[in-house]
Design an enzyme around this catalytic site. Sequence first.
Site, PDB file in Angstrom:
ATOM      1  N   ARG A  51       0.710  -1.093   0.104  1.00 37.44           N
ATOM      2  CA  ARG A  51       0.040  -0.065  -0.166  1.00 37.44           C
ATOM      3  C   ARG A  51       0.795   1.195  -0.107  1.00 37.44           C
ATOM      4  O   ARG A  51       0.689   2.042  -0.698  1.00 37.44           O
ATOM      5  CB  ARG A  51      -0.802   0.016   1.326  1.00 37.44           C
ATOM      6  CG  ARG A  51      -2.014  -0.620   1.120  1.00 37.44           C
ATOM      7  CD  ARG A  51      -2.521  -1.204   2.379  1.00 37.44           C
ATOM      8  NE  ARG A  51      -1.660  -2.138   2.896  1.00 37.44           N
ATOM      9  CZ  ARG A  51      -1.362  -3.448   2.350  1.00 37.44           C
ATOM     10  NH1 ARG A  51      -2.659  -3.962   1.884  1.00 37.44           N
ATOM     11  NH2 ARG A  51      -0.512  -4.166   2.716  1.00 37.44           N
ATOM     12  N   THR A  52       1.769   1.248   0.819  1.00 36.28           N
ATOM     13  CA  THR A  52       2.515   2.872   0.988  1.00 36.28           C
ATOM     14  C   THR A  52       3.193   3.017  -0.225  1.00 36.28           C
ATOM     15  O   THR A  52       2.915   3.967  -0.636  1.00 36.28           O
ATOM     16  CB  THR A  52       3.602   2.627   2.040  1.00 36.28           C
ATOM     17  OG1 THR A  52       2.786   1.979   3.329  1.00 36.28           O
ATOM     18  CG2 THR A  52       3.884   3.934   2.609  1.00 36.28           C
ATOM     19  N   LYS A  80      26.642  -4.343  -1.968  1.00 32.85           N
ATOM     20  CA  LYS A  80      28.129  -4.040  -2.035  1.00 32.85           C
ATOM     21  C   LYS A  80      28.576  -3.538  -1.062  1.00 32.85           C
ATOM     22  O   LYS A  80      29.985  -3.079  -0.809  1.00 32.85           O
ATOM     23  CB  LYS A  80      28.472  -3.320  -3.459  1.00 32.85           C
ATOM     24  CG  LYS A  80      27.978  -4.101  -4.762  1.00 32.85           C
ATOM     25  CD  LYS A  80      28.381  -3.190  -5.608  1.00 32.85           C
ATOM     26  CE  LYS A  80      27.383  -3.166  -6.880  1.00 32.85           C
ATOM     27  NZ  LYS A  80      27.468  -1.940  -7.924  1.00 32.85           N
ATOM     28  N   ARG A 101      11.185   3.754   3.360  1.00 36.11           N
ATOM     29  CA  ARG A 101      10.926   3.160   4.368  1.00 36.11           C
ATOM     30  C   ARG A 101      12.171   2.140   4.523  1.00 36.11           C
ATOM     31  O   ARG A 101      12.782   1.560   3.765  1.00 36.11           O
ATOM     32  CB  ARG A 101       9.873   2.062   3.855  1.00 36.11           C
ATOM     33  CG  ARG A 101       9.730   0.873   5.034  1.00 36.11           C
ATOM     34  CD  ARG A 101       8.546  -0.184   4.787  1.00 36.11           C
ATOM     35  NE  ARG A 101       7.210   0.664   4.936  1.00 36.11           N
ATOM     36  CZ  ARG A 101       5.912   0.033   5.080  1.00 36.11           C
ATOM     37  NH1 ARG A 101       6.060  -1.096   4.442  1.00 36.11           N
ATOM     38  NH2 ARG A 101       4.905   0.699   5.134  1.00 36.11           N
ATOM     39  N   HIS A 129       4.844   5.861  11.496  1.00 37.18           N
ATOM     40  CA  HIS A 129       4.537   5.772  10.088  1.00 37.18           C
ATOM     41  C   HIS A 129       3.573   6.878   9.962  1.00 37.18           C
ATOM     42  O   HIS A 129       2.306   6.713  10.002  1.00 37.18           O
ATOM     43  CB  HIS A 129       3.654   4.081   9.962  1.00 37.18           C
ATOM     44  CG  HIS A 129       3.447   3.875   8.641  1.00 37.18           C
ATOM     45  ND1 HIS A 129       3.605   4.839   7.532  1.00 37.18           N
ATOM     46  CD2 HIS A 129       3.086   2.671   8.128  1.00 37.18           C
ATOM     47  CE1 HIS A 129       3.367   4.065   6.505  1.00 37.18           C
ATOM     48  NE2 HIS A 129       2.913   2.795   6.592  1.00 37.18           N
TER      49      HIS A 129
HETATM   50  N1   CP Z   1      -0.067   0.095   5.712  1.00 35.10           N
HETATM   51  C1   CP Z   1       1.023  -0.145   5.228  1.00 35.10           C
HETATM   52  O1   CP Z   1       2.176   0.286   5.596  1.00 35.10           O
HETATM   53  O2   CP Z   1       0.904  -1.201   4.303  1.00 35.10           O
HETATM   54  P1   CP Z   1       2.155  -1.727   3.533  1.00 35.10           P
HETATM   55  O3   CP Z   1       3.223  -2.457   4.550  1.00 35.10           O
HETATM   56  O4   CP Z   1       1.705  -2.729   2.353  1.00 35.10           O
HETATM   57  O5   CP Z   1       2.849  -0.531   2.931  1.00 35.10           O
END
Ligand code: CP
Length: 302
Positions: A51-52, A80, A101, A129
């Site tokens: 999603r993110t 590397k 991320r 998040h």
């Molecule tokens: N909600 C969320 O962070 O989903 P993903 O890990 O799929 O990005």
Amino acid sequence: MKNRSLVSITDYSKADYLRILDIAEEFEKKSYQNLLNGKVLATLFFEPSTRTRLSFESAINRLGGKVIGFSDANTTSVTKGETLYDTIKVVSNFAELIVMRHPLEGSSRYASEISRVPIINAGDGANQHPTQTLLDLYSIKKTQGTLENLKIFMVGDLKYGRTVHSLLMALSEFGATFYFISPDELKMPTEYKMYLDSCGLKYYELKDLDDSINQADIIYMTRVQKERFSDPIEYERTKNAYVLKRDLMNGVKDTMRVLHPLPRVNEIDTELDDSPYAYYFEQTENGVFVRQAIISLILGLK
Ligand code: CP
């Protein structure tokens, strides 16, 4: 918000949250707007995501921008021995903004101190998040008509769940009352409860999903995150602790909605998906509008 990184939800004020939600509403009405006009943005995902990453990339595409980046650091020079310092130094020469991320808590803050361009934290370990939180706020406001004085039930992995940590801090600005439902091993960490104490907000810790959920305005389910456990036996013991089923919905408020940042494993029975309480798939769509708003504001386009 112009040129400001978004690392922790507390980097932004309540007024900023509300501004983002207002702009997201505009994008929900008209999502395709050529504001980025070919500008290049980067998405660096050192951890898996559906999603993110895809909602950020959808947001950038709908705004007429171009995306560079990776969804698997094993395809990059990290294999590397390239350091995060060097990766950020280099990519900030290539893009106007970096969405990142990373599994390490604090990595996003570190990146924001190195980068020439703003960093958006798309999840750093069990820490924060913030863009998920903003889309959660948008979803709560859309379903409840307000963000003020709501009863929020957080269920599942409250120890490692970065989404609940960010959401708790944001909702503390709106006078929420919290109900934490988790196994003993996965309780909300003390620092977050101390934070609520310092805000003068009430919270309750419960063991079971019982009749108390009839008071809920929002039930925020979370997955027990296998990848955060060092002990697989502890994961096996806790993974199915709470499963939301349709019969548990008897007696809940008509306006109550179930949110989940997803992915889910077993914690919401699929039989709930077509009930009026399920909102987790609409929640993902809201993520595109909210991320369009965040990008536009940080780049000074709104
Ligand atoms: N909600 C969320 O962070 O989903 P993903 O890990 O799929 O990005």
